[in-house]
Design an enzyme around this catalytic site. Structure first.
Site, mmCIF file in Angstrom:
data_model
loop_
_atom_site.group_PDB
_atom_site.id
_atom_site.type_symbol
_atom_site.label_atom_id
_atom_site.label_comp_id
_atom_site.label_asym_id
_atom_site.label_seq_id
_atom_site.Cartn_x
_atom_site.Cartn_y
_atom_site.Cartn_z
ATOM 1 C CB CYS A 413 -0.947 -0.016 1.180
ATOM 2 S SG CYS A 413 -0.126 -0.258 2.754
ATOM 3 C CG HIS A 457 -4.304 0.813 3.963
ATOM 4 N ND1 HIS A 457 -3.822 -0.099 3.064
ATOM 5 C CD2 HIS A 457 -5.162 1.619 3.281
ATOM 6 C CE1 HIS A 457 -4.360 0.136 1.880
ATOM 7 N NE2 HIS A 457 -5.179 1.190 1.990
ATOM 8 C CG ASP A 473 -6.649 2.819 -0.482
ATOM 9 O OD1 ASP A 473 -5.469 2.758 -0.897
ATOM 10 O OD2 ASP A 473 -7.109 2.048 0.378
#
Lengths: 679, 329
Positions: A413, A457, A473
């Site tokens: 991520c 994250h 995201d």
């Protein structure tokens, strides 16, 4: 005046329990303390026990003085302070060990018990988990047993008896402790500073470089737990906001030094979600909440700030779990305009780095004049570019984004967030990286979400003129399933080294345990002013002030003490022999009447002399005395047929008559009574 | 107990005031005596105060850091301490002072005081402690001995003056089982023992007027013993009743009397040139010596004469007369 020192042997026996209590106190800290600390205690214990058993010599005073100074200096230099929880515990351990080396008397033993108790308190301040409770209970029982062993030679001779008695005494104290615990008036806030922990804790930091979040992904440690008051967010909404990063040097994102202020509440239509968060200590004072935090419920116990980055921060890094309540909005509208200096900070790019990415951004920007379209185009590039989501991507070079986008095409991520934010900035859209957590498991036993370090994250936020800061995201483009499922289900098992927590039954067991632990932490360890208010409301004392509480406490204590007295009376009353009690009463009545009973006088003797004063009662007295003497002193067999209970009854019947006649007539010879003890 | 401890005098002063107060309050005690609540006193010991301070510190830490675990620990300890108060109290409550015996002695040696308790509820006899302050203010202490339910105490106070030794107030205390509290009771019992004069002096024993040449322990045919008593160290082996011993009886001494033994008259006025105490001491030494030899003697004191006799009872009478001679009654 103290009790004259008992024989050394019996003191030595009684001292075994204080030694054990101290050793156990040291053990409570053993996993947190440097090894030499525990070894010092162990060595001192062996030395002391050796001195008791085999006449080793204990160190002389000069050696003890040198050792004391050396250890204080050692602790002070290693921990760089003598205060604080860890340094204080180390000091307690070392000084307790030295005290061990000069322990000879009961008083020394009591000092050891005091040290053990303070070690226990330090351990309680350090960790309060349910798993530690048996250890703490054992330590308490040992300390009380040590106290009893020092107080009575019979108890001191048998550690088993001491432990049993200590358990019984603590059981006696249970109602008192619980009542006082519930009703004792609490402070609104601390009078002095909280103890500071100093341990390395895993968790998010205030910088992110490729790979930094990957380290967290294999940690099962819990970051925080969230209890929702009312509706809970759906899985794809469970973004937990943490540190917001602005500065990028081409490789690492940092918080930067832009000024931050206290945030104003957000606008929005959806209403707020109230959440109650219990944060595990993360060593940095970061706090988390559902994205986007709107406001924080003020609390005297936990000072927490929500800044203009919408990041929560605790004023001091806690060493204990802390609780706070936050209101969040799922569809925020940030009304505040982006100031020029903020825009500048969030558009800043490192000079001469990642040239290919910059060129890519420029190309995308040229075909998408609107900011939102540009962002979509960049996401589309990531979606179509055959990027792979992986926990173990190949390492990146200095121009990390170029490397990721054009060479490795494989990342976690953090990699994608970093790349996307860079593309946005290169295209003239203010962007920042937000770190935090995505996900959380529902614990059905406890009714809360558990968020672990493994769910760490990173995502991005871009500034869109009509919507303000907007969460994007990029990871979900590369791996859409990450939104719905936890990391574990997405990645191959070997990445995690086959954790136990994967099996469903262990999972459930763990949830159960964790729920119990949470209950313990919330209801017992964290029982504070608010909890007390809630309790008082429920029992119908909504405006009890501290005076009423004090009266309540005192009342409970008084009631309890009389219960203890009653319980002890029953316990000891059973052991008393009713016949000898009655006989003693008779003797007392005779003594008041003038029949003294020196030790040599047997029952028959007494009765004969009693008969001289009370001629009318003579025969009865003599028959009672004969039976009593037979029951008590005669050889076996002689007492057959004498009913102890009947005898007692006969004495009881006689007593009032003796007393009555004593009141009417003065004793025949007062001298005789007072001469009782002459030879 | 070091008298040099700070505030020792203050403590002692307080103790004696409290003791006199308890005497007024309780009156004179008679045996057997059951200890009731009214006469039991209880206060924390130094260790108890230290423990209280520890518990307060723990509670303060628990309140300050809002740590329920620490608070709970503090309350548990406080509860345990308070129940210890009751337990210590219960160990004295209902106790019976069964007997007190006081054995006399010669001045300068120790009297023997024995106190027996009954219905004690301690874990062990030495949970209890008996103490008294002797005439010099020295504290004598003894732990109980024997079975836990009937401890006995032996104290050996030394009397320096002959005469009647009055029993000072006794203190019975108990710190068990926690050592955090001391419960005590004062016993004001009227009892006394006779302190015989210290035997001393080197004036030779006056010779018997009519039995010249009768050697000590002679085995002439005239001797007649009249009683047997248990053999004591210091008895002449000649006086031992070997025959009866040979028949399996315990060794006994024959007591001599009358015609066969020497007859002395120990006259106070004969000891001119000595002060009163020295005369009494000298007479005591003669009485003991003569009895040891089995001689008969009479004792002549100003205003009192004890006729010729011998044996233990005679010695006792003489010693009592000597102990009290010249003292206000």
């Amino acid at each position: 005046m103290t009790v004259a020192a008992p024989a050394p042997a019996s003191t030595e026996r009684a001292l075994r329990l204080p030694f054990a209590a101290l050793a156990f106190g040291v053990l409570l800290h053993a996993d947190r303390m440097p090894l030499w600390c525990s070894l010092t205690a162990l060595a001192a214990l062996i030395w002391r026990l050796g001195a008791g058993q085999t006449r080793w010599r204990l160190p002389p005073i000069w050696l003890r003085t040198i050792l004391t100074l050396a250890l204080v200096v050692l602790v002070g230099s290693l921990f760089r302070s003598l205060g604080g929880l860890t340094a204080g515990s180390a000091l307690l351990i070392t000084m307790g060990s030295l005290k061990l080396l000069e322990t000879r008397t009961v008083r020394d033993g009591r000092i050891l018990v005091g040290t053990a108790l303070f070690l226990l308190v330090a351990a309680c301040l350090d960790r309060q988990g349910l798993a530690r409770l048996p250890l703490y209970a054992a330590s308490t029982v040992l300390s009380v047993a040590a106290l009893l062993a020092l107080g009575s030679s019979a108890i001191g001779a048998s550690p088993r008896l001491a432990v049993l008695r200590a358990g019984r005494d603590l059981a006696f104290a249970l109602p008192f402790a619980i009542a006082c615990f519930l009703f004792f008036p609490r402070f609104a806030g601390p009078l002095w500073g909280a103890p500071e922990g100093s341990r390395a804790i895993t968790g998010l930091s205030d910088e992110m470089s490729p790979g930094s979040i990957t380290e967290l992904a294999i940690s099962d440690e819990i970051a925080f737990r969230v209890r929702f008051d009312g509706r809970a967010p759906s899985p794809r909404q469970r973004y937990w906001r943490g540190p917001v990063l602005h500065d990028f040097d081409g490789f690492t994102w940092r918080r930067g030094s832009i000024p931050r202020f206290q945030a104003a509440p957000l606008a929005g239509d959806g209403g707020t979600l109230k959440q109650d968060i219990t944060l595990e200590p993360n060593g940095r004072g970061f706090a988390f909440a559902l994205d986007t935090p709107d406001s924080v419920e003020p609390s005297a116990a936990t000072r927490i700030l929500l800044d203009t980055d919408r990041q929560l921060r605790l004023l001091r890094a806690p060493s204990q779990p802390v609780r706070y309540t936050v209101f969040s909005r799922l569809d925020p509208q940030d009304a505040t305009a982006l100031r020029a200096w903020q825009r500048k900070a969030d558009l800043d790019l490192p000079a001469r780095s990642n040239p290919r990415s910059l060129a890519l951004a420029q190309a995308l920007r040229d075909s998408n004049p609107r900011d939102a379209d540009f962002a979509q185009a960049a996401l589309g590039y990531l979606r179509r570019g055959d990027f792979r989501y992986s926990l173990t991507p190949p390492p990146l070079q200095q121009d990390s984004v170029d490397d990721l986008l054009f060479r490795t095409r494989e990342g976690f991520c953090g990699h994608f967030a970093s790349a996307f934010a860079l593309l946005m900035r290169a295209g003239g859209v203010p962007a920042r990286v937000v770190t935090g957590y995505l996900g959380g498991e529902w614990n059905g036993y406890g009714g809360y979400f558990t968020v672990r370090q493994a769910e760490a994250h990173a995502w991005t936020e871009v500034w869109l003129e009509d919507r303000g800061w907007t969460r994007i995201d990029p990871t979900t483009v590369v791996q859409p399933a990450r939104l719905e499922a936890s990391l574990r289900t997405l990645l191959p098992d070997e990445s995690f080294g086959g954790s136990l927590l994967q099996a469903p039954w262990t999972r459930s067991l763990f949830d159960y345990w964790d729920a119990g632990n949470q209950w313990w932490q919330r209801r017992v360890v964290g029982f504070n002013l608010q909890s007390q208010r809630g309790l008082l409301d429920r029992i119908g004392l909504p405006d009890a002030d501290y005076r009423l509480l004090a009266v309540l406490c005192a009342g409970v204590a008084g009631l309890w003490l009389s219960l203890v007295a009653w319980r002890l009376r029953r316990e000891t009353g059973l052991r008393r022999d009713p016949l000898s009690r009655a006989w003693n009463e008779l003797r007392e009545a005779l003594a008041r009447g003038g029949v003294a009973s020196p030790q040599q006088a047997g029952p028959l003797d007494l009765a004969r002399r009693g008969a001289q004063i009370w001629p009318d009662l003579g025969p009865q007295l003599e028959s009672i005395a004969r039976d009593y003497a037979n029951l008590r002193y005669a050889a076996e067999g002689a007492a057959d047929g004498i009913d102890a209970q009947g005898l007692r009854h006969r004495i009881r019947l006689l007593l009032p008559r003796l007393r009555r006649s004593t009141m009417h007539s003065k004793p025949a010879d007062p001298e005789r009574a007072t001469r009782s003890a002459h030879r | 107990m070091a008298a040099s401890r700070p505030f020792e005098w203050l403590r002692r002063r307080g103790e004696s005031v409290a003791q006199r107060w308890s005497r007024r309050r309780q009156g004179l005690d008679r045996i057997p005596l059951t200890l009731h609540t009214r006469r039991l006193y209880i206060l924390p010991t130094a260790s108890g105060l230290l423990f209280a301070a520890t518990v307060l510190a723990i509670l303060a830490a628990g309140l300050n850091y809002a740590n329920g675990l620490v608070l709970l620990l503090g309350f548990f300890l406080a509860g345990t301490g308070l129940s210890g108060l009751h337990q210590t109290h219960r160990r004295l409550l209902g106790l019976v002072v069964e007997s007190l015996t006081l054995d006399g002695a010669h001045a300068g040696s120790a009297l023997s005081l024995r106190l027996c308790l009954g219905e004690a509820r301690g874990q062990a006899a030495d949970d209890y402690q008996l103490s008294l302050r002797d005439e010099h203010g020295k504290l004598l202490q003894a732990h109980g001995e024997g079975p836990a339910e009937a401890p006995t105490f032996t104290l050996l106070p030394v009397a320096t003056q002959r005469g009647r030794w009055q029993l000072p107030p006794l203190r019975l205390d108990c710190e068990a089982p926690t050592g955090l509290f001391r419960c005590w009771v004062w016993l004001h019992m009227e009892a006394s023992a006779l302190v015989f004069p210290r035997p001393a002096g080197n004036t030779p024993m006056p010779a018997a007027p009519d039995d010249e040449g009768h050697a000590e322990g002679s085995t002439s045919g005239q001797e007649e013993w009249f009683a047997l008593r248990p053999f004591r160290d210091g008895d002449s082996p000649r006086h031992a009743a070997w025959k009866s011993h040979a028949r399996g009886q315990p060794l006994q001494s024959r007591e001599w009397r009358g015609l066969s033994g020497n007859r002395h008259v120990f006259d106070y006025t004969q000891l001119a040139g000595l002060d009163l105490e020295s005369r009494v001491s000298q007479l005591t030494a003669w009485v003991l010596e003569a009895t040891r030899r089995g001689d008969s003697f009479a004792l002549q004191l100003p205003g009192r004469r004890i006729e010729t006799g011998s044996g233990a009872q005679h010695q006792q009478d003489c010693l009592e007369a000597l102990a009290l001679h010249g003292l206000p009654t």
